[in-house]
Design a protein around this motif. Structure first.
Motif, PDB file in Angstrom:
ATOM      1  N   HIS A  39       8.512   4.986 -13.162  1.00  0.00           N
ATOM      2  CA  HIS A  39       7.277   5.059 -14.163  1.00  0.00           C
ATOM      3  C   HIS A  39       5.907   5.100 -13.281  1.00  0.00           C
ATOM      4  O   HIS A  39       5.105   5.500 -13.388  1.00  0.00           O
ATOM      5  CB  HIS A  39       7.579   3.925 -15.091  1.00  0.00           C
ATOM      6  N   SER A  40       5.930   4.012 -12.489  1.00  0.00           N
ATOM      7  CA  SER A  40       4.648   3.461 -11.704  1.00  0.00           C
ATOM      8  C   SER A  40       4.363   4.665 -10.602  1.00  0.00           C
ATOM      9  O   SER A  40       2.988   5.010 -10.441  1.00  0.00           O
ATOM     10  CB  SER A  40       5.072   2.164 -10.687  1.00  0.00           C
ATOM     11  N   LEU A  41       5.283   5.432 -10.309  1.00  0.00           N
ATOM     12  CA  LEU A  41       4.818   6.581  -9.288  1.00  0.00           C
ATOM     13  C   LEU A  41       3.977   7.444 -10.158  1.00  0.00           C
ATOM     14  O   LEU A  41       3.211   8.211  -9.475  1.00  0.00           O
ATOM     15  CB  LEU A  41       6.068   7.374  -8.666  1.00  0.00           C
ATOM     16  N   ARG A  42       4.079   7.669 -11.287  1.00  0.00           N
ATOM     17  CA  ARG A  42       3.224   8.805 -12.093  1.00  0.00           C
ATOM     18  C   ARG A  42       1.966   8.243 -12.074  1.00  0.00           C
ATOM     19  O   ARG A  42       0.929   9.081 -12.091  1.00  0.00           O
ATOM     20  CB  ARG A  42       3.840   8.805 -13.408  1.00  0.00           C
ATOM     21  N   HIS A  43       1.569   6.863 -12.187  1.00  0.00           N
ATOM     22  CA  HIS A  43       0.353   6.301 -12.105  1.00  0.00           C
ATOM     23  C   HIS A  43      -0.170   6.269 -10.611  1.00  0.00           C
ATOM     24  O   HIS A  43      -1.344   6.678 -10.459  1.00  0.00           O
ATOM     25  CB  HIS A  43       0.536   5.099 -12.706  1.00  0.00           C
ATOM     26  N   MET A  44       0.446   5.971  -9.689  1.00  0.00           N
ATOM     27  CA  MET A  44      -0.109   6.026  -8.428  1.00  0.00           C
ATOM     28  C   MET A  44      -0.022   7.351  -7.619  1.00  0.00           C
ATOM     29  O   MET A  44      -0.878   7.500  -6.987  1.00  0.00           O
ATOM     30  CB  MET A  44       0.962   5.138  -7.419  1.00  0.00           C
ATOM     31  N   LEU A 104      -9.049   3.905  -6.473  1.00  0.00           N
ATOM     32  CA  LEU A 104      -7.567   4.235  -6.333  1.00  0.00           C
ATOM     33  C   LEU A 104      -6.596   3.482  -7.372  1.00  0.00           C
ATOM     34  O   LEU A 104      -6.984   2.371  -8.032  1.00  0.00           O
ATOM     35  CB  LEU A 104      -7.116   3.634  -5.068  1.00  0.00           C
ATOM     36  N   PRO A 105      -5.705   4.136  -7.598  1.00  0.00           N
ATOM     37  CA  PRO A 105      -4.542   3.523  -8.883  1.00  0.00           C
ATOM     38  C   PRO A 105      -4.162   1.849  -8.098  1.00  0.00           C
ATOM     39  O   PRO A 105      -3.842   1.984  -6.996  1.00  0.00           O
ATOM     40  CB  PRO A 105      -3.539   4.443  -8.916  1.00  0.00           C
ATOM     41  N   LEU A 106      -4.107   1.051  -9.112  1.00  0.00           N
ATOM     42  CA  LEU A 106      -3.343  -0.016  -8.696  1.00  0.00           C
ATOM     43  C   LEU A 106      -2.409  -0.648 -10.044  1.00  0.00           C
ATOM     44  O   LEU A 106      -2.689  -0.604 -11.072  1.00  0.00           O
ATOM     45  CB  LEU A 106      -4.368  -1.156  -8.646  1.00  0.00           C
ATOM     46  N   SER A 107      -1.418  -0.926  -9.492  1.00  0.00           N
ATOM     47  CA  SER A 107      -0.231  -1.257 -10.503  1.00  0.00           C
ATOM     48  C   SER A 107       0.446  -2.753 -10.178  1.00  0.00           C
ATOM     49  O   SER A 107       0.167  -3.305  -9.214  1.00  0.00           O
ATOM     50  CB  SER A 107       1.189  -0.456 -10.381  1.00  0.00           C
ATOM     51  N   ALA A 108       1.227  -3.447 -11.228  1.00  0.00           N
ATOM     52  CA  ALA A 108       2.039  -4.351 -10.999  1.00  0.00           C
ATOM     53  C   ALA A 108       3.265  -4.185 -11.625  1.00  0.00           C
ATOM     54  O   ALA A 108       3.489  -3.507 -12.620  1.00  0.00           O
ATOM     55  CB  ALA A 108       1.170  -5.684 -11.410  1.00  0.00           C
ATOM     56  N   ASP A 150       0.800  -1.220  -0.138  1.00  0.00           N
ATOM     57  CA  ASP A 150       0.026   0.073   0.037  1.00  0.00           C
ATOM     58  C   ASP A 150       0.920   1.010   0.079  1.00  0.00           C
ATOM     59  O   ASP A 150       1.957   1.258   0.598  1.00  0.00           O
ATOM     60  CB  ASP A 150      -0.905  -0.025   1.220  1.00  0.00           C
ATOM     61  N   VAL A 151       0.400   2.277  -0.616  1.00  0.00           N
ATOM     62  CA  VAL A 151       1.105   3.657  -0.536  1.00  0.00           C
ATOM     63  C   VAL A 151       0.246   4.684   0.095  1.00  0.00           C
ATOM     64  O   VAL A 151      -1.046   4.630  -0.118  1.00  0.00           O
ATOM     65  CB  VAL A 151       1.262   3.966  -1.999  1.00  0.00           C
ATOM     66  N   TYR A 152       0.867   5.264   1.019  1.00  0.00           N
ATOM     67  CA  TYR A 152      -0.096   6.212   1.770  1.00  0.00           C
ATOM     68  C   TYR A 152       0.798   7.561   1.608  1.00  0.00           C
ATOM     69  O   TYR A 152       1.963   7.621   1.423  1.00  0.00           O
ATOM     70  CB  TYR A 152       0.185   5.726   3.393  1.00  0.00           C
ATOM     71  N   ASP A 153      -0.065   8.541   1.775  1.00  0.00           N
ATOM     72  CA  ASP A 153       0.322   9.794   1.522  1.00  0.00           C
ATOM     73  C   ASP A 153       1.099  10.331   3.007  1.00  0.00           C
ATOM     74  O   ASP A 153       0.540   9.674   3.746  1.00  0.00           O
ATOM     75  CB  ASP A 153      -0.610  10.995   1.128  1.00  0.00           C
ATOM     76  N   GLY A 154       1.789  11.126   3.057  1.00  0.00           N
ATOM     77  CA  GLY A 154       2.332  11.551   4.434  1.00  0.00           C
ATOM     78  C   GLY A 154       1.343  11.975   5.538  1.00  0.00           C
ATOM     79  O   GLY A 154       1.710  11.640   6.566  1.00  0.00           O
ATOM     80  N   THR A 155       0.296  12.555   5.004  1.00  0.00           N
ATOM     81  CA  THR A 155      -0.888  13.045   5.763  1.00  0.00           C
ATOM     82  C   THR A 155      -1.986  12.154   6.002  1.00  0.00           C
ATOM     83  O   THR A 155      -2.867  12.596   6.638  1.00  0.00           O
ATOM     84  CB  THR A 155      -1.154  14.534   5.310  1.00  0.00           C
ATOM     85  N   PRO A 176      -4.474   4.515   2.405  1.00  0.00           N
ATOM     86  CA  PRO A 176      -3.663   4.245   1.146  1.00  0.00           C
ATOM     87  C   PRO A 176      -4.194   5.043   0.153  1.00  0.00           C
ATOM     88  O   PRO A 176      -5.472   5.309  -0.132  1.00  0.00           O
ATOM     89  CB  PRO A 176      -3.684   2.890   0.911  1.00  0.00           C
ATOM     90  N   ILE A 177      -3.438   5.675  -0.903  1.00  0.00           N
ATOM     91  CA  ILE A 177      -3.803   6.396  -2.093  1.00  0.00           C
ATOM     92  C   ILE A 177      -3.643   5.424  -3.216  1.00  0.00           C
ATOM     93  O   ILE A 177      -3.883   5.747  -4.293  1.00  0.00           O
ATOM     94  CB  ILE A 177      -3.067   7.759  -1.985  1.00  0.00           C
ATOM     95  N   ALA A 178      -3.088   4.270  -2.999  1.00  0.00           N
ATOM     96  CA  ALA A 178      -2.597   3.345  -4.280  1.00  0.00           C
ATOM     97  C   ALA A 178      -2.225   2.137  -3.585  1.00  0.00           C
ATOM     98  O   ALA A 178      -1.848   2.211  -2.425  1.00  0.00           O
ATOM     99  CB  ALA A 178      -1.899   4.050  -5.202  1.00  0.00           C
ATOM    100  N   GLY A 179      -1.747   1.075  -4.613  1.00  0.00           N
ATOM    101  CA  GLY A 179      -1.375   0.021  -4.070  1.00  0.00           C
ATOM    102  C   GLY A 179      -0.693  -0.568  -5.571  1.00  0.00           C
ATOM    103  O   GLY A 179      -1.030  -0.259  -6.619  1.00  0.00           O
ATOM    104  N   PHE A 180       0.147  -1.578  -4.961  1.00  0.00           N
ATOM    105  CA  PHE A 180       1.009  -1.990  -6.281  1.00  0.00           C
ATOM    106  C   PHE A 180       1.489  -3.634  -5.881  1.00  0.00           C
ATOM    107  O   PHE A 180       1.769  -3.988  -4.674  1.00  0.00           O
ATOM    108  CB  PHE A 180       2.160  -1.390  -6.895  1.00  0.00           C
ATOM    109  N   TYR A 181       1.599  -4.228  -6.926  1.00  0.00           N
ATOM    110  CA  TYR A 181       2.264  -5.892  -6.615  1.00  0.00           C
ATOM    111  C   TYR A 181       3.680  -5.699  -7.086  1.00  0.00           C
ATOM    112  O   TYR A 181       3.904  -5.246  -8.091  1.00  0.00           O
ATOM    113  CB  TYR A 181       1.374  -6.747  -7.418  1.00  0.00           C
ATOM    114  N   LEU A 182       4.671  -6.585  -6.532  1.00  0.00           N
ATOM    115  CA  LEU A 182       5.937  -6.732  -6.952  1.00  0.00           C
ATOM    116  C   LEU A 182       6.349  -8.087  -7.067  1.00  0.00           C
ATOM    117  O   LEU A 182       6.268  -8.849  -6.209  1.00  0.00           O
ATOM    118  CB  LEU A 182       6.921  -6.056  -5.922  1.00  0.00           C
ATOM    119  N   ASP A 183       6.322  -8.466  -8.362  1.00  0.00           N
ATOM    120  CA  ASP A 183       6.885  -9.875  -8.896  1.00  0.00           C
ATOM    121  C   ASP A 183       8.312  -9.969  -9.197  1.00  0.00           C
ATOM    122  O   ASP A 183       8.748  -9.580 -10.455  1.00  0.00           O
ATOM    123  CB  ASP A 183       5.966 -10.476  -9.663  1.00  0.00           C
TER     124      ASP A 183
END
Length: 723
Positions: free
Chosen positions: A511-516, A477-481, A430-435, A439-446
């Protein structure tokens, strides 16, 4: 060792089977329109994330079929209501956003499985899903009522936000490029041209694939393999014993490219090189010759552009590019070439001298450069991709990457364990904003390579898949892999990365940060959506620049067992390594970029274009049998026609952006303030504003090529070169 080349008499039947029976082997398949498993939530867990561990091909096909039908029906309903539309955003575009949401998610899940575990999603099945989803989603961009509604909304005297303006512009441009304002005989001709183009491109692609598979050259002498890294030896081994061989050379990129770097046998290198550059030419086998296909594709693309109101296909391509015009590309690239070409002459001379000092008694040719280039890099800088792996254990690299992003962009990246994945090695974050507590987004890592499960392409060792876009209308929310082919842990060792692989990881994550981290509300222009092609890779390239920052390198590196830091000599040489033969490498990319634009701007025979351009970009002479455009799939059969230049353009923009961080550091300014500005512009805005304007907001001026030249260590003229 045994050498072999193309044998027409032997391969004739094989070629015909592949060319003429391929479509009977799985490309044309009837998809059930509705299936038993087509419930609305059949692919989702209770937490709203994909239920990857319980997804079957049948479920994916049934779901995409149902969603595609619903999508097309929804578009028709929106078309009917558009006749009396008073507010296109409320009555047309927001309903379209809701239609997109589920279709995009299922499509993204299928692509993730295809790249992450092809045994669960074979190529044939993914092609079915992809083509069905693409056909459905194209309905809104092929709709004249929706196109006209966008035109009418733009012509209304009302103030629009940047995001609203970009949304309307996208629908209008897509409609124009799809020929919605072309009528009558011209429309019929356009349809015929597009159908013919699709057929010719598929034939071109098929023939190149066959050529890649047909050529083989066997190695039986273990001495030839002495310098090869273990991973390459294993990939080339024919039997079950990589140490004893034999080993097979092929033209597949993940074999051919490293083979040319590590093979000490010049005759073997020449044999592979000539097979590579002569692929699909009439010098080899006429049944898979692509010259006629290439001529037809160029002619048809030119006719397509003229029907749509453009002088050339290259001019049409520039409608979706940051550069804006072919002339702008040439102006910038000529400045790069002026520096790179003079440096190339010196680099080749120095490499020749280096090789001769080590017993090489020939004049360097194209098939010699990769091998001696690698040897010279090791001698000058003590740099060997394989030998420094032990200093880049994947767990440490990932932790340091996340920490860097947390510091620069005020986010937190936290692993979550209660998530279904497609393999036990896959992690979810999960990706959280500092405040924020949510979560504001999430991603899978393979991260790891899995033989026979993952697609391998040597120059593209990882993928970012945008599974789901941010959407205000549906509150999603944005979701990536992120999917890679790194070495798996073994024998008590963690996964160890080469420096190049560290760069791939940083690039894909940037690259994924722009999406998330997008702040846009319309998914159609959020994150990576609607970003001009030559700006799409910018954020990934920016991230790779941090690998040349000494503080960052010290943070991500350390011996996997002793935690010993990366040796100072390697640390100091990283910048030199980036600039090693930079003139030669940049000239190759500039040449291919210009070749692409010239072939899509002129009617001149391709070989005449090559011969005229060659000496302007290359120090080594042109081989009269070299037919590389005949297998240049990226620009001919893929989507990069008149767009290959985007690779260098993105690098140039990224270097200019990163130089802002360097200037802040050198001037003792607040680097975190630069990080905030970068997040608030490039990462937050995404495709909801033209990248030229986004760049000006961040940098305060238009782009310059100077930062890229500086990073590569390239001089402005030859007199600045110090041997």
């Amino acid at each position: 060792m045994a050498l072999s080349f193309f044998r027409s008499s032997v391969i004739s039947r094989h070629v015909k089977r592949q060319l003429y029976q391929k479509r009977n082997s799985g490309y044309v398949v009837l998809i059930p329109e509705i299936g038993e498993d087509a419930d609305k939530n059949t692919l989702l867990s209770d937490n709203g994330l994909p239920e990857f561990d319980d997804i079957s091909i049948e479920k994916c096909i049934a779901t995409i079929s149902r969603q595609s039908l619903e999508y097309e029906n929804g578009v028709r309903q929106i078309e009917q209501s558009s006749q009396n539309c008073k507010n296109a955003f409320n009555e047309i575009f927001q309903p379209l956003e809701k239609l997109d949401n589920q279709l995009e998610l299922t499509w993204g899940m299928a692509k993730t499985l295809y790249l992450g575990n092809s045994s669960l999603m074979p190529t044939k099945s993914y092609i079915q899903i992809h083509e069905r989803a693409h056909k459905a989603r194209s309905a809104k961009f092929n709709s004249y009522p929706i196109y006209q509604a966008a035109v009418d909304e733009k012509n209304r005297l009302k103030k629009l936000t940047d995001e609203e303006q970009r949304l309307l512009d996208k629908y209008i441009l897509e409609g124009k490029l799809n020929g919605l304002d072309v009528k009558g005989i011209k429309r019929d001709r356009l349809n015929n041209v597009l159908a013919a183009l699709q057929k010719e491109r598929q034939q071109f692609r098929d023939k190149v694939n066959i050529a890649n598979k047909i050529f083989t050259s066997n190695i039986t002498d273990p001495e030839v393999m002495r310098e090869f890294p273990p991973s390459l030896v294993k990939s080339m081994a024919v039997g079950n014993d990589p140490e004893r061989g034999p080993w097979k050379i092929t033209l597949q990129p993940h074999i051919y490219e490293p083979f040319m770097e590590y093979c000490s046998d010049r005759e073997l290198r020449w044999n592979a090189w000539q097979a590579h550059v002569q692929r699909c030419s009439n010098y080899v086998n006429k049944e898979i010759e692509t010259g006629n296909n290439l001529d037809s594709i160029r002619r048809l693309r030119g006719e397509q552009a003229q029907i749509l109101g453009y002088e050339t296909f290259a001019d049409m391509s520039m409608e979706t590019k940051m550069a804006g015009s072919v002339e702008n590309v040439y102006t910038i690239f000529d400045k790069l070439l002026e520096s790179a070409r003079s440096m190339q002459d010196v680099e080749i001379e120095l490499l020749q001298r280096f090789a001769q000092e080590r017993g090489f008694d020939f004049k360097l040719q194209w098939w010699d450069i990769p091998y001696w280039q690698r040897k010279q890099k090791w001698t000058l800088y003590g740099f060997d991709e394989e030998k420094i792996r032990k200093y880049f254990p994947l767990p440490r690299v990932i932790t340091s990457l996340f920490n860097l992003c947390s510091t620069l962009f005020k986010i937190q990246i936290v692993e979550r364990s209660d998530v279904h994945t497609w393999h036990k090695d896959v992690r979810f974050y999960d990706v959280y904003d500092g405040t924020s507590n949510n979560p504001i987004a999430g991603f899978y890592l393979d991260p790891y390579a899995r033989q026979d499960q993952k697609i391998r392409v040597y120059d593209d060792a990882g993928w970012h898949i945008a599974i789901r876009n941010k959407c205000g209308s549906t509150n999603t929310l944005p979701l990536s892999a992120l999917i890679f082919n790194f070495q798996a842990p073994s024998e008590g060792k963690p996964s160890l990365l080469s420096f190049n692989e560290v760069g791939v990881l940083f690039q894909r994550f940037g690259h994924s940060l722009r999406h998330m981290l997008t702040k846009a509300n319309y998914s159609e222009v959020a994150g990576l959506s609607n970003v001009e092609w030559d700006a799409a890779e910018v954020c990934g390239q920016v991230m790779t620049h941090w690998l040349y920052d000494p503080h960052t390198i010290r943070a991500i590196s350390g011996h996997y067992s002793t935690d010993e830091p990366l040796p100072d000599d390697i640390l100091k040489n990283l910048q030199n390594i980036r600039g090693h033969m930079a003139g030669y490498n940049l000239c190759k990319e500039l040449y291919l970029s210009r070749l692409d634009l010239e072939m899509h701007s002129k009617k001149t025979f391709w070989r005449d274009i090559v011969r005229e351009m060659w000496p302007k970009y290359h120090a080594l002479p042109f081989d009269k049998y070299d037919s590389h455009p005949l297998s240049f799939t990226k620009i001919i059969s893929e989507e990069w026609g008149a767009a290959y230049y985007c690779r260098i353009w993105s690098r140039m923009i990224a270097a200019d952006i990163y130089s802002t961080f360097e200037e802040a550091r050198a001037g003792d300014q607040d680097i975190l303030a630069v990080g905030k500005r970068y997040r608030d512009t490039f990462l937050a805005v995404g495709g909801s504003c033209h990248p030229s304007e986004v760049f000006r907001r961040f940098r305060g001026r238009d782009p310059s090529p100077h930062a890229l030249l500086k990073n590569l260590g390239l001089p402005k003229n030859v007199t600045e070169i110090e041997e």
